[in-house]
Design a protein around this motif. Structure first.
Motif, PDB file in Angstrom:
ATOM      1  N   GLU A 126       0.835  -1.205   0.000  1.00 33.77           N
ATOM      2  CA  GLU A 126       0.000   0.000   0.000  1.00 33.77           C
ATOM      3  C   GLU A 126       0.869   1.254   0.000  1.00 33.77           C
ATOM      4  O   GLU A 126       0.537   2.251  -0.654  1.00 33.77           O
ATOM      5  CB  GLU A 126      -0.935  -0.014   1.206  1.00 33.77           C
ATOM      6  CG  GLU A 126      -2.049  -1.046   1.089  1.00 33.77           C
ATOM      7  CD  GLU A 126      -2.809  -1.254   2.381  1.00 33.77           C
ATOM      8  OE1 GLU A 126      -3.976  -1.693   2.323  1.00 33.77           O
ATOM      9  OE2 GLU A 126      -2.248  -0.979   3.477  1.00 33.77           O
ATOM     10  N   MET A 127       1.989   1.200   0.723  1.00 35.67           N
ATOM     11  CA  MET A 127       2.900   2.337   0.746  1.00 35.67           C
ATOM     12  C   MET A 127       3.480   2.581  -0.640  1.00 35.67           C
ATOM     13  O   MET A 127       3.549   3.731  -1.109  1.00 35.67           O
ATOM     14  CB  MET A 127       4.029   2.080   1.754  1.00 35.67           C
ATOM     15  CG  MET A 127       5.002   3.241   1.932  1.00 35.67           C
ATOM     16  SD  MET A 127       4.302   4.639   2.818  1.00 35.67           S
ATOM     17  CE  MET A 127       3.935   5.764   1.495  1.00 35.67           C
ATOM     18  N   LYS A 128       3.899   1.529  -1.315  1.00 36.15           N
ATOM     19  CA  LYS A 128       4.456   1.665  -2.664  1.00 36.15           C
ATOM     20  C   LYS A 128       3.414   2.238  -3.620  1.00 36.15           C
ATOM     21  O   LYS A 128       3.742   3.041  -4.501  1.00 36.15           O
ATOM     22  CB  LYS A 128       4.971   0.316  -3.161  1.00 36.15           C
ATOM     23  CG  LYS A 128       6.212  -0.171  -2.424  1.00 36.15           C
ATOM     24  CD  LYS A 128       6.665  -1.546  -2.906  1.00 36.15           C
ATOM     25  CE  LYS A 128       7.920  -2.009  -2.184  1.00 36.15           C
ATOM     26  NZ  LYS A 128       8.348  -3.368  -2.614  1.00 36.15           N
ATOM     27  N   GLU A 129       2.161   1.843  -3.460  1.00 39.04           N
ATOM     28  CA  GLU A 129       1.086   2.360  -4.315  1.00 39.04           C
ATOM     29  C   GLU A 129       0.852   3.847  -4.056  1.00 39.04           C
ATOM     30  O   GLU A 129       0.661   4.630  -4.995  1.00 39.04           O
ATOM     31  CB  GLU A 129      -0.201   1.569  -4.050  1.00 39.04           C
ATOM     32  CG  GLU A 129      -1.429   2.066  -4.785  1.00 39.04           C
ATOM     33  CD  GLU A 129      -1.388   1.798  -6.281  1.00 39.04           C
ATOM     34  OE1 GLU A 129      -2.251   2.349  -6.997  1.00 39.04           O
ATOM     35  OE2 GLU A 129      -0.510   1.032  -6.735  1.00 39.04           O
ATOM     36  N   ILE A 130       0.895   4.269  -2.799  1.00 43.11           N
ATOM     37  CA  ILE A 130       0.734   5.685  -2.466  1.00 43.11           C
ATOM     38  C   ILE A 130       1.828   6.514  -3.128  1.00 43.11           C
ATOM     39  O   ILE A 130       1.562   7.560  -3.724  1.00 43.11           O
ATOM     40  CB  ILE A 130       0.744   5.878  -0.937  1.00 43.11           C
ATOM     41  CG1 ILE A 130      -0.532   5.311  -0.323  1.00 43.11           C
ATOM     42  CG2 ILE A 130       0.893   7.362  -0.573  1.00 43.11           C
ATOM     43  CD1 ILE A 130      -0.503   5.242   1.196  1.00 43.11           C
ATOM     44  N   ILE A 131       3.046   6.040  -3.027  1.00 39.97           N
ATOM     45  CA  ILE A 131       4.173   6.765  -3.614  1.00 39.97           C
ATOM     46  C   ILE A 131       4.039   6.821  -5.137  1.00 39.97           C
ATOM     47  O   ILE A 131       4.237   7.878  -5.762  1.00 39.97           O
ATOM     48  CB  ILE A 131       5.510   6.097  -3.224  1.00 39.97           C
ATOM     49  CG1 ILE A 131       5.759   6.203  -1.707  1.00 39.97           C
ATOM     50  CG2 ILE A 131       6.663   6.696  -4.012  1.00 39.97           C
ATOM     51  CD1 ILE A 131       6.042   7.592  -1.202  1.00 39.97           C
ATOM     52  N   ALA A 132       3.677   5.705  -5.739  1.00 39.97           N
ATOM     53  CA  ALA A 132       3.616   5.626  -7.200  1.00 39.97           C
ATOM     54  C   ALA A 132       2.520   6.508  -7.787  1.00 39.97           C
ATOM     55  O   ALA A 132       2.657   7.001  -8.920  1.00 39.97           O
ATOM     56  CB  ALA A 132       3.414   4.180  -7.635  1.00 39.97           C
ATOM     57  N   THR A 133       1.443   6.706  -7.051  1.00 38.66           N
ATOM     58  CA  THR A 133       0.286   7.438  -7.589  1.00 38.66           C
ATOM     59  C   THR A 133       0.113   8.814  -6.962  1.00 38.66           C
ATOM     60  O   THR A 133      -0.854   9.507  -7.272  1.00 38.66           O
ATOM     61  CB  THR A 133      -1.003   6.626  -7.355  1.00 38.66           C
ATOM     62  OG1 THR A 133      -1.218   6.448  -5.942  1.00 38.66           O
ATOM     63  CG2 THR A 133      -0.909   5.257  -8.023  1.00 38.66           C
ATOM     64  N   ALA A 134       1.035   9.235  -6.092  1.00 34.90           N
ATOM     65  CA  ALA A 134       0.867  10.490  -5.351  1.00 34.90           C
ATOM     66  C   ALA A 134       0.696  11.683  -6.288  1.00 34.90           C
ATOM     67  O   ALA A 134      -0.202  12.516  -6.097  1.00 34.90           O
ATOM     68  CB  ALA A 134       2.045  10.710  -4.412  1.00 34.90           C
ATOM     69  N   GLU A 135       1.540  11.773  -7.297  1.00 34.19           N
ATOM     70  CA  GLU A 135       1.499  12.948  -8.175  1.00 34.19           C
ATOM     71  C   GLU A 135       0.181  13.033  -8.927  1.00 34.19           C
ATOM     72  O   GLU A 135      -0.459  14.092  -8.965  1.00 34.19           O
ATOM     73  CB  GLU A 135       2.671  12.913  -9.154  1.00 34.19           C
ATOM     74  CG  GLU A 135       2.782  14.175  -9.994  1.00 34.19           C
ATOM     75  CD  GLU A 135       4.064  14.237 -10.810  1.00 34.19           C
ATOM     76  OE1 GLU A 135       4.190  15.169 -11.623  1.00 34.19           O
ATOM     77  OE2 GLU A 135       4.928  13.355 -10.628  1.00 34.19           O
ATOM     78  N   GLU A 136      -0.262  11.925  -9.504  1.00 34.02           N
ATOM     79  CA  GLU A 136      -1.496  11.969 -10.291  1.00 34.02           C
ATOM     80  C   GLU A 136      -2.724  12.169  -9.416  1.00 34.02           C
ATOM     81  O   GLU A 136      -3.728  12.734  -9.870  1.00 34.02           O
ATOM     82  CB  GLU A 136      -1.647  10.696 -11.121  1.00 34.02           C
ATOM     83  CG  GLU A 136      -1.839   9.422 -10.317  1.00 34.02           C
ATOM     84  CD  GLU A 136      -1.919   8.180 -11.204  1.00 34.02           C
ATOM     85  OE1 GLU A 136      -3.051   7.695 -11.404  1.00 34.02           O
ATOM     86  OE2 GLU A 136      -0.871   7.728 -11.684  1.00 34.02           O
TER      87      GLU A 136
END
Length: 235
Positions: free
Chosen positions: A186-196
């Motif tokens: 979940e942390m990796k997903e937050i980081i990966a999608t934070a900008e969009e």
């Protein structure tokens, strides 16, 4: 503590900021040279102005990463009232040891541990007995600089502390807007999608995520081999 009137006399008008956050700007931080030697004390306000940071002003800080018994990391979203990095998501607790006798103690990072325990209670309502000083695992230090909004910023040598504990939360809304426990995926997903998604992340949290976090997280129950008490990582 620094009042709006006192700050205005120094040429800085803080009247548009939250009164409690302005009060906290009067706390005294530990000033450092580039090798983490304490060389004095300045207010949180003085040490967080970009004009001073650009002249080399550097202070001591800490970042706590708290995991529950399921190895989920507790994240917080900083309150809108915060003067630096409002509304940004970050690790469990990030703050500063103060230039007071109990928190300047360097042996065994004791001062930093005491500050971490104090701020976990102040921000998240976690009682000290749930996060004993000897349960904090010190991992390393990072040295970084990051502007916030042009006027304010951070320039810190940041002590990284991990702790695994199931805790009771009583959130201080003046400090924390929201919180969540996340798994590594979940942390990796937050980081990966934070900008969009328009999710704001603090710069120190992004730096730690990009460099060390997942290696440490994967070894949460066996961190001794990863402890580095000598290095200051310049990020």
């Amino acid at each position: 503590m620094m009042t709006n009137t006192e700050s205005a006399k120094q040429g800085l008008d803080l009247s548009n900021y939250d009164e409690e956050q302005v009060r906290l700007m009067g706390e005294m931080c530990i000033m450092l040279d580039n090798d983490d030697n304490a060389i004095g004390a300045e207010s949180k306000k003085t040490s967080h102005l970009m004009g001073n940071i650009n002249k080399g002003m550097l202070h001591r800080a800490f970042s706590v990463f708290l995991f529950d018994s399921q190895n989920r990391l507790l994240l917080q979203q900083r309150a809108s009232e915060k003067i630096t990095f409002p509304d940004h998501f970050t690790n469990t607790c990030c703050s500063h040891p103060l230039a007071i006798p109990s928190e300047v103690v360097e042996e065994g990072q004791l001062g930093v541990r005491r500050a971490a325990q104090r701020k976990l209670e102040h921000e998240l309502g976690i009682k000290p007995e749930q996060v004993p000083l000897d349960k904090f695992k010190y991992l390393t230090r990072i040295h970084y600089m990051a502007p916030s909004d042009g006027m304010w910023g951070e320039h810190e040598i940041d002590y990284i502390l991990f702790i695994k504990a199931d805790v009771d939360l009583d959130i201080n809304p003046n400090e924390v807007k929201s919180y969540k426990y996340v798994s590594m995926d979940e942390m990796k997903e937050i980081i990966a999608t934070a900008e969009e998604k328009g999710v704001l992340l603090t710069p120190w949290f992004k730096l730690i995520d990009e460099t060390f976090l997942y290696k440490w997280w994967a070894s949460i129950d066996n961190l001794d081999a990863l402890v580095d008490e000598e290095t200051i990582h310049r990020l």
